[in-house]
Design a protein around this motif. Sequence first.
Motif, short mmCIF file in Angstrom:
data_model
loop_
_atom_site.label_atom_id
_atom_site.label_comp_id
_atom_site.label_asym_id
_atom_site.label_seq_id
_atom_site.Cartn_x
_atom_site.Cartn_y
_atom_site.Cartn_z
N HIS A 188 29.51 59.60 32.49
CA HIS A 188 30.50 60.01 33.51
C HIS A 188 31.59 58.95 33.54
CE1 HIS A 188 27.20 62.54 34.75
NE2 HIS A 188 26.48 61.50 35.11
N PRO A 189 32.75 59.27 34.12
CA PRO A 189 33.81 58.25 34.23
C PRO A 189 33.34 56.97 34.92
CG PRO A 189 34.70 60.42 34.72
CD PRO A 189 33.22 60.60 34.57
N THR A 190 32.38 57.07 35.83
CA THR A 190 31.89 55.87 36.54
C THR A 190 31.04 54.97 35.64
OG1 THR A 190 30.06 57.21 37.35
CG2 THR A 190 31.91 56.86 38.86
N SER A 191 30.59 55.51 34.49
CA SER A 191 29.79 54.70 33.56
C SER A 191 30.65 54.01 32.51
CB SER A 191 28.75 55.58 32.85
OG SER A 191 27.92 56.20 33.79
N LEU A 192 31.96 54.17 32.63
CA LEU A 192 32.88 53.57 31.67
C LEU A 192 33.79 52.60 32.42
CD1 LEU A 192 33.70 53.61 28.70
CD2 LEU A 192 35.19 55.54 29.19
N HIS A 193 33.60 51.31 32.14
CA HIS A 193 34.35 50.27 32.84
C HIS A 193 35.58 49.88 32.01
CE1 HIS A 193 35.41 46.17 34.14
NE2 HIS A 193 34.79 46.43 35.28
N ILE A 194 36.75 50.10 32.59
CA ILE A 194 37.99 49.71 31.90
C ILE A 194 38.47 48.41 32.54
CG2 ILE A 194 40.28 50.47 31.17
CD1 ILE A 194 38.49 52.70 30.46
N GLY A 195 38.36 47.31 31.81
CA GLY A 195 38.72 46.01 32.37
C GLY A 195 39.89 45.37 31.65
N GLU A 196 40.19 44.14 32.01
CA GLU A 196 41.28 43.39 31.38
C GLU A 196 41.08 43.30 29.86
OE1 GLU A 196 43.93 42.16 32.78
OE2 GLU A 196 43.47 42.27 34.92
N ARG A 197 39.81 43.19 29.45
CA ARG A 197 39.53 42.98 28.03
C ARG A 197 39.00 44.24 27.34
NH1 ARG A 197 36.51 38.95 30.37
NH2 ARG A 197 34.65 39.73 29.32
N GLY A 198 39.49 45.41 27.76
CA GLY A 198 39.06 46.64 27.12
C GLY A 198 37.94 47.34 27.88
N TRP A 199 37.22 48.24 27.19
CA TRP A 199 36.22 49.06 27.88
C TRP A 199 34.80 48.65 27.53
CZ3 TRP A 199 32.99 52.07 24.80
CH2 TRP A 199 33.43 52.36 23.50
N ARG A 200 33.90 48.93 28.47
CA ARG A 200 32.46 48.72 28.27
C ARG A 200 31.74 49.94 28.83
NH1 ARG A 200 34.42 45.24 25.99
NH2 ARG A 200 33.98 43.00 25.85
N ALA A 224 22.30 48.65 21.66
CA ALA A 224 23.69 49.12 21.58
C ALA A 224 24.61 47.96 21.18
CB ALA A 224 24.11 49.71 22.92
N HIS A 225 24.38 46.80 21.80
CA HIS A 225 25.18 45.61 21.51
C HIS A 225 25.05 45.22 20.04
CE1 HIS A 225 27.20 41.79 22.21
NE2 HIS A 225 26.18 41.17 21.65
N THR A 226 23.83 45.20 19.55
CA THR A 226 23.56 44.85 18.14
C THR A 226 24.27 45.81 17.19
OG1 THR A 226 21.39 44.02 18.78
CG2 THR A 226 21.70 44.49 16.45
N LEU A 227 24.35 47.09 17.59
CA LEU A 227 24.95 48.11 16.73
C LEU A 227 26.46 48.26 16.94
CD1 LEU A 227 22.11 50.78 16.99
CD2 LEU A 227 22.57 49.26 15.06
N GLY A 228 27.03 47.39 17.76
CA GLY A 228 28.48 47.36 17.89
C GLY A 228 29.08 48.24 18.97
N PRO A 288 28.01 45.69 28.43
CA PRO A 288 27.89 44.37 29.04
C PRO A 288 26.73 43.61 28.39
CG PRO A 288 27.25 46.09 30.61
CD PRO A 288 27.75 46.78 29.39
N GLN A 289 26.90 42.31 28.21
CA GLN A 289 25.86 41.51 27.58
C GLN A 289 24.72 41.23 28.55
OE1 GLN A 289 27.67 38.47 25.31
NE2 GLN A 289 25.79 37.95 24.21
N VAL A 290 23.50 41.34 28.06
CA VAL A 290 22.32 41.02 28.87
C VAL A 290 22.00 39.54 28.66
CG1 VAL A 290 19.88 41.54 29.29
CG2 VAL A 290 21.45 43.38 28.62
N HIS A 291 22.10 38.74 29.73
CA HIS A 291 21.78 37.30 29.62
C HIS A 291 20.27 37.08 29.61
CE1 HIS A 291 25.97 36.63 30.15
NE2 HIS A 291 26.01 36.81 31.46
N ALA A 292 19.55 37.82 30.45
CA ALA A 292 18.10 37.67 30.54
C ALA A 292 17.53 38.92 31.20
CB ALA A 292 17.74 36.44 31.37
N SER A 293 16.28 39.23 30.86
CA SER A 293 15.60 40.36 31.52
C SER A 293 14.13 40.01 31.72
CB SER A 293 15.76 41.64 30.71
OG SER A 293 15.14 41.52 29.44
N ALA A 294 13.54 40.64 32.73
CA ALA A 294 12.13 40.39 33.04
C ALA A 294 11.56 41.65 33.68
CB ALA A 294 12.00 39.21 34.00
#
Length: 303
Positions: free
Chosen positions: A185-197, A65-69, A73-79
């Motif tokens: 759902h509305p809970t899956s949409l984060h509205i923050g200082e720098r816009g939405w994620r 999703a991030h790659t496609l714009g 939220p950015q994933v720093h690392a996963s395992a």
Amino acid sequence: MTTNPSAELLDNLLTATGQTTAVREEVRVWSMSGVERVTFPDGSTAIFKYAKKPFDSEDQALRLAHTLGVPVPQVHASAVLDGWLGMLMEDLGPSVREADDLDGVAAAVVLHGTRTAPPLPVLDQERLRTLPARALEHLERLRKADRWSDADDVEDALDRIAQAAEARSAGATIAPFGWVHSEFHPTSLHIGERGWRLLDFARAFTGPGLLDLASWHGTIEPPHPIRLRVFLEQYVTAGGTPDALAPRGGLTAEHWALGWHRMWAVEWFMEQSVRWIDDPATDPAYIKAVRRHLTDVLHLLEI
């Protein structure tokens, strides 16, 4: 039940990101996943999310999703460890307000306008049509385990839906067809200082975008076709495809969307009951939810 390996996962992620220690604070934890805020020695923070199958490929969906714009939220690392996924993600901080319907349509327009990507599972007309049959298979497995024994009404409803599914699933690939968030759902949409994620991509797939729009208002209250119609019209006004309003399967767009979203949820509940949770103690709650949704499906899909 196997205990979740979150401590070991977090250790692996800290090593991968060059951190030594972190203080953990629970945000939301349930049997199959957890979200925590971790604070590093320098005072910076990240979100640690862990989840077991079938939620163990969210890192791929988020990176895609991030790659496609898509704003995620950015994933720093996963395992991955013993069938559990762990992710360290950007901490978006507190939300400034709750997401409303206009935020929802704006996010849906962006997501549905994103080109689809091969790694996502596909829910096309054929797959949609087989949902009631798949639910019947889950029911058979539950009964073989001496569970759901007094659920003949569930079987009858699923049989009726299966017979109508060919006709009613028509139009599944009418636009918007592509990325489906599936926990929209509305809970899956984060509205923050720098816009939405957009958060929670664990069950994203390629399919009818109308299922996202039908899920926005939740399934706790009875389905409300007029309310969804207004939401679909707002979606088109915000730049979504006008085809979102097109009838399909002999039904209005809103009835089709609400009916199939509930059927999709029923199949998922039943699979969860037999496969992922597999705990007879949860059966009464699952049976109750399935009955309620099936009543809605029969009504909405006019069966």
